[in-house]
Design a protein around this motif. Sequence first.
Motif, PDB file in Angstrom:
ATOM      1  N   GLU A  30      38.442  51.814  31.834  1.00 25.28           N
ATOM      2  CA  GLU A  30      37.064  52.176  32.180  1.00 25.28           C
ATOM      3  C   GLU A  30      36.874  52.274  33.689  1.00 25.28           C
ATOM      4  O   GLU A  30      36.253  53.216  34.190  1.00 25.28           O
ATOM      5  CB  GLU A  30      36.079  51.158  31.597  1.00 25.28           C
ATOM      6  CG  GLU A  30      36.047  51.104  30.071  1.00 25.28           C
ATOM      7  CD  GLU A  30      35.542  52.395  29.434  1.00 25.28           C
ATOM      8  OE1 GLU A  30      34.829  53.156  30.122  1.00 25.28           O
ATOM      9  OE2 GLU A  30      35.872  52.643  28.259  1.00 25.28           O
ATOM     10  N   ASN A  34      36.017  55.593  35.875  1.00 28.09           N
ATOM     11  CA  ASN A  34      34.812  55.686  36.705  1.00 28.09           C
ATOM     12  C   ASN A  34      35.162  56.170  38.109  1.00 28.09           C
ATOM     13  O   ASN A  34      34.438  56.974  38.695  1.00 28.09           O
ATOM     14  CB  ASN A  34      34.114  54.319  36.802  1.00 28.09           C
ATOM     15  CG  ASN A  34      33.220  54.064  35.601  1.00 28.09           C
ATOM     16  OD1 ASN A  34      32.971  54.960  34.799  1.00 28.09           O
ATOM     17  ND2 ASN A  34      32.745  52.832  35.482  1.00 28.09           N
ATOM     18  N   LYS A  80      25.778  60.541  33.936  1.00 25.13           N
ATOM     19  CA  LYS A  80      26.610  61.658  33.489  1.00 25.13           C
ATOM     20  C   LYS A  80      25.988  62.545  32.414  1.00 25.13           C
ATOM     21  O   LYS A  80      26.347  63.703  32.295  1.00 25.13           O
ATOM     22  CB  LYS A  80      27.967  61.125  33.046  1.00 25.13           C
ATOM     23  CG  LYS A  80      28.697  60.507  34.242  1.00 25.13           C
ATOM     24  CD  LYS A  80      29.915  59.715  33.906  1.00 25.13           C
ATOM     25  CE  LYS A  80      30.321  58.885  35.123  1.00 25.13           C
ATOM     26  NZ  LYS A  80      31.386  57.953  34.843  1.00 25.13           N
ATOM     27  N   GLY A  94      33.907  59.270  31.312  1.00 25.01           N
ATOM     28  CA  GLY A  94      32.938  58.402  30.642  1.00 25.01           C
ATOM     29  C   GLY A  94      31.640  59.158  30.444  1.00 25.01           C
ATOM     30  O   GLY A  94      31.450  60.229  30.988  1.00 25.01           O
ATOM     31  N   ALA A  99      30.271  50.931  29.928  1.00 26.55           N
ATOM     32  CA  ALA A  99      31.413  50.194  30.458  1.00 26.55           C
ATOM     33  C   ALA A  99      30.975  49.096  31.422  1.00 26.55           C
ATOM     34  O   ALA A  99      31.322  47.927  31.239  1.00 26.55           O
ATOM     35  CB  ALA A  99      32.376  51.146  31.142  1.00 26.55           C
TER      36      ALA A  99
HETATM   37 MG    MG Z   1      32.436  54.874  32.789  1.00 22.57          MG
END
Ligand code: MG
Length: 625
Positions: A30, A34, A80, A94, A99
């Motif tokens: 994760e 990111n 996002k 992601g 996360a």
């Molecule tokens: Mg993420």
Amino acid sequence: MNIIHHLPPNIANQIAAGEVIQRPASAVKELLENAVDAGATEIQLVVVDAGKSLLQVIDNGRGMSEVDARNCFGRHATSKIKAIDDLFHIRTMGFRGEALASVAAVSQVLLRTKREEDELGTEVEIENSHVLRQDPCQSSTGTSISMKNLFFNVPARRNFLKADAVEMKHITEEFMRVALSFPQVYFSLHSNGKELFHLDAGTLKQRIVQLMGSSYASKLVQVNEKTDYLTINGFIGKPETAKKTRGDQFLFVNNRFIRNPYLNHAVVSAFEEMIPSGCFPFFVLFLDMDPSQVDVNVHPTKQEIKFTDEKIVYAFVRSAIRHALAQFSVAPSMDFGLDASIQQLDAVAKPFTADKQQEAIAGSLYKSFVDRHQAHRIETGSNLRNWKDFFDPTGSSSTSGSSEVGGSFNFAEPAMQSAQPTTSASVYKPSSSAQPLPGAIVFQQNLTYIVTSSDHSVLIYHQQLLHQQVLFEKFKATWEGKAIPVQQSMFPQAIQLSPADAQLLQGILPDLLQMGYPLEPFGSNAFLLQGSPADHVSENDAAVIEMILEDVKDIGSTLHRSYKERMAKTLARKHAIKAGKTLTVEEMRDLLERISCCENPVMHFDGKPLLVEVKGSFLSDAFQV
Ligand code: MG
Ligand code: ADP
């Protein structure tokens, strides 16, 4: 009285975190993703105690504002996506905004981040999903997230974590997957202060070589096919890179690592006949397709994936690999990376003219290959399907039962099924007291059986099973007792592994030494095998080590009860004499003496009988006297 109440957010987050973060490696995935999503070109991963004490990711991406630095830890906090439609065009790794909320729920977090346009960065400290403090700080552009003491507040989960070597192997695997998907990004990995990887930005091929070792530079075949529906590109290893372990197989769909046995099979089947059965080719392949043809609703931390039409994808992958392999084998002198000295030989360098051809055909060497009545001449159309059986004493490449073959080529171990007692077999089932008589006559039958007698019966042992049982008990006893003495080799053998396997091997070095295999680290991801167990013959010690690694992976943990037993079985199978080997009377007596001292002198560890016993009563019945 009403009994329903709302869970406090930190408990709800802890529960939700269980889905996203099962172990340190899932947090690594994760955090690395990111950093990639933030547009970083340099990403460093730092771990201490396989991530149990510290996991830190430092990137030079776009950073966060002071407010975002707090908000990013909220559940469903994401930059996002905004609407459900966005899901179908998603290009970031992601998108669920879960996360960091999970990270903050199960570890002590320190976030430091700064955007290009800000003078000062900001530092946030979080525990149990609560912000403990936030202060301005000096920082370069980018983000650093440290997670300390993973699962400090969920002891049940913390106890569930495996040994450091195993967790580190998972971390290395995740790291490799992300590093392979983004070769244009610099990555490094430090573990307990040691730099394990330093991956400069470059091409995919360079990245593979950085990760797998320089020996791969000449062993990769490029795959590259495009259709309107999907494209595939990447590299496969030449057949010689195939290993007994399944580890080095990387398949990505739209840059996301996936696990899909069906598609893996498509790749492996394209190699058929080129690699021995039970071996797995190396590959790093990227499939790209319209995101609407892939089910995006699959949980992002899961690696399974659904295609609208899996069959088409299968056929496409398989033929792309076949095509790549065909191209590589039609141009062997260019692609095989032949030794320079061989390249210069006349036979290779000079053109094969018509004159030369005539000359060659007239020669006796050529004749010996085409003449009838030559032992090595192969009739066209003869059935070569089972040719491998001749080389494989375990018979594992053949599905045909060994019993029908009969006669001299019956080198195969009895298959598992044949161990089922049939009526006739049960007549010869040995009594638990069946013991060879010291000094009785001993002889070998069919180069496979050792025949001798007890007080009242004839005993017929299977030499391979017998020896395996003797060795199994010996190796098992070794765990508790003295280490097996080592026979130092004159020429230590180098074993090159994938980084993940190297991590795993590192963790079991003391165990291997106990069993007579001294291994020393030798550069990155390689080991030198300095010797082998004294008094034991094995043609291929590197294969033994690979098999043991495979066992450990299968079992999942070296703490598991069956780990030691599995290793003893593998070693026993590898070191035992085979059926088909001539034995001297002394050797047979020695084996019989050793089996008499075994804990289980009549049954093999796989449950097969070690011997059949023809009892006196059976003989008198047979002769009707
Ligand atoms: Mg993420
Ligand atoms: P998701 O990645 O699904 O959006 P996360 O919980 O992983 O959810 O992250 C939440 C948000 O925090 C991201 O959408 C992003 O805006 C921000 N973020 C997380 N990590 C970084 C980072 N390394 N650099 C910049 N922004 C980040």
